[in-house]
Design an enzyme around this catalytic site. Structure first.
Site, PDB file in Angstrom:
ATOM      1  CE  LYS A  82      -0.620  -6.225  -8.568  1.00 62.13           C
ATOM      2  NZ  LYS A  82      -0.382  -4.634  -8.304  1.00 62.13           N
ATOM      3  N   GLY A 182      -2.377   1.240   8.146  1.00 59.05           N
ATOM      4  CA  GLY A 182      -1.744   0.781   7.149  1.00 59.05           C
ATOM      5  C   GLY A 182      -0.118   1.934   6.988  1.00 59.05           C
ATOM      6  N   GLY A 184       2.765   1.174   5.376  1.00 59.00           N
ATOM      7  CA  GLY A 184       3.579   0.692   5.135  1.00 59.00           C
ATOM      8  C   GLY A 184       4.512   2.119   3.843  1.00 59.00           C
TER       9      GLY A 184
END
Ligand code: NAD
Length: 357
Positions: A82, A182, A184
């Site tokens: 990551k 959320g 998104g």
């Protein structure tokens, strides 16, 4: 060019941690490779306004380890990694900064593939990809797989139906009260699918425009950000940031099923036990939300749509297996999933030893 890449000491079970810095472009980023046992590390790049460098370091370590688990369970021939760029994505993200980040990724020579995550869009990845061949999730090119979010949402939706069948005895979501936290890229797409399936939607977000869209187009009820745990619901779908389930919230949430896209939903290991004791089924996040990385893997391996769709269908099958094993052994679903990951990694390590012997 003033890009510097510095190796930093990583915890014992991590392979590599580097800090990339470029004073000319403002880049300050960590790239972490947790494991390449199953293949080159892959995981998105997050841009976030961390208060301190230490906070960014802790986040990249946690997220990279999560990617190892996610990629291993999904059987993608990829390891876990990551990256996090320190900065405000609205204010600090510039083309030179993204190019600098691309050069840093390139410096790792394919040990790590990057893609979109919170704060980084497909348009941003297009710029990063001009500096490195190890940027994926592209919306152009022969193998470009585009925005991974719709695939994440589809995987979550399929798992949610498996979970509903387990808990309520039917995968029919008509009139089930589902709270999506959320709205998104993933949350809105999931909310649309739930609406189509007849669920009663309750939504929460800090973004007023997203709430308005869900209210007007999906007939969603709106819930204040600080009330998500208190509202009566059948199913909770966390699709914002991690850590929403703590000992306190797990002890009072009314949902009987938890299935969402957010990474690292459980604040600590003890939370899984609390949920299990309350007979709440928690579907492990890193299994449920693998759709996006599956899409990205199809690009890395140049494997196309058939590979992606087959792997995506397996996500719900795997959740069914985890629920069955949890029922048979009395272990929490998290414990079962973690043990599957440990077995895969142990087998991978043994294979590597054999190859190098
Ligand atoms: P996003 O940034 O597009 O959406 C996150 C949403 O959460 C935004 O609308 C934001 O306003 C909202 N939000 C932030 N804080 C909130 C709060 N306190 N309460 C309610 N809403 C809040 O991110 P995304 O791509 O949709 O990803 C959502 C989650 O799923 C993240 O945790 C991400 O790491 C994880 N995830 C995403 C993918 C993917 O394919 N995009 C894949 C795997 C995991």
């Amino acid at each position: 060019m003033t890009l510097t890449i510095t190796e930093e000491p990583a915890p014992a079970d991590y392979e590599r941690l580097v800090f990339a810095e470029d004073p000319d472009t403002g880049l300050a980023a960590y790239i972490c490779i947790h494991s390449t046992i199953c293949g080159p590390a892959a995981g998105g790049c997050r841009m976030w306004s961390y208060d301190t460098r230490e906070e960014a370091r802790a986040d990249v370590l946690r997220l990279a380890k999560g990617m190892t688990a996610k990629n291993a369970v999904a059987g993608l021939g990829l390891g876990g990694g990551k990256s996090v760029i320190i900065g405000n994505a609205q204010r600090d993200k510039t083309e030179p900064l993204l190019r600098s980040f691309g050069r840093a990724v390139n410096d790792l020579n394919g040990e790590y593939y990057t893609a979109e995550d919170v704060g980084i869009s497909p348009e941003d990845m297009r710029i990063v990809a001009e500096e490195t061949q190890y940027a994926v999730g592209l919306d152009h090119g022969e193998h470009g797989s585009g925005d991974p979010s719709p695939f994440t949402a589809e995987g979550v939706f399929q798992c949610l139906k498996v979970g509903a069948e387990e808990v309520f005895g039917t995968s029919d979501l008509a009139d089930r009260r589902v709270l999506v936290q959320g709205l998104g890229h993933v949350g809105m797409s999931l909310a649309e699918k739930l609406h189509q399936a007849g669920a009663t939607l309750i939504v929460s977000d800090i973004n007023a425009a997203a709430l308005d869209r869900a209210r007007t187009t999906l007939g969603a009820e709106i819930c204040a950000v600080d009330k998500v745990i208190d509202v009566p619901m059948d199913i909770f779908a966390p699709c914002a940031l991690g850590g929403i389930l703590t000992s306190e919230t797990a002890g009072k949430i009314s949902a009987r099923l938890i299935c969402g896209a957010a990474n690292n939903q459980l604040a600590d290991d003890g939370v899984a036990q609390i949920l299990r004791a309350r007979d709440i089924r928690y579907l492990p996040d890193y299994v449920v939300n693998a759709g996006g990385i599956i899409s990205v893997a199809s690009e890395i391996h140049h494997a196309g749509k058939a590979y992606r769709d087959a792997r995506l269908n397996e996500v719900a099958t795997r959740i069914r297996e985890i629920l069955d094993l949890s029922n048979q052994t009395g272990k929490s679903t998290t414990q079962v999933a973690d043990e599957i990951v440990r077995d895969i990694l142990a087998r991978g390590e043994a294979d590597q030893r054999e190859l190098t012997a």
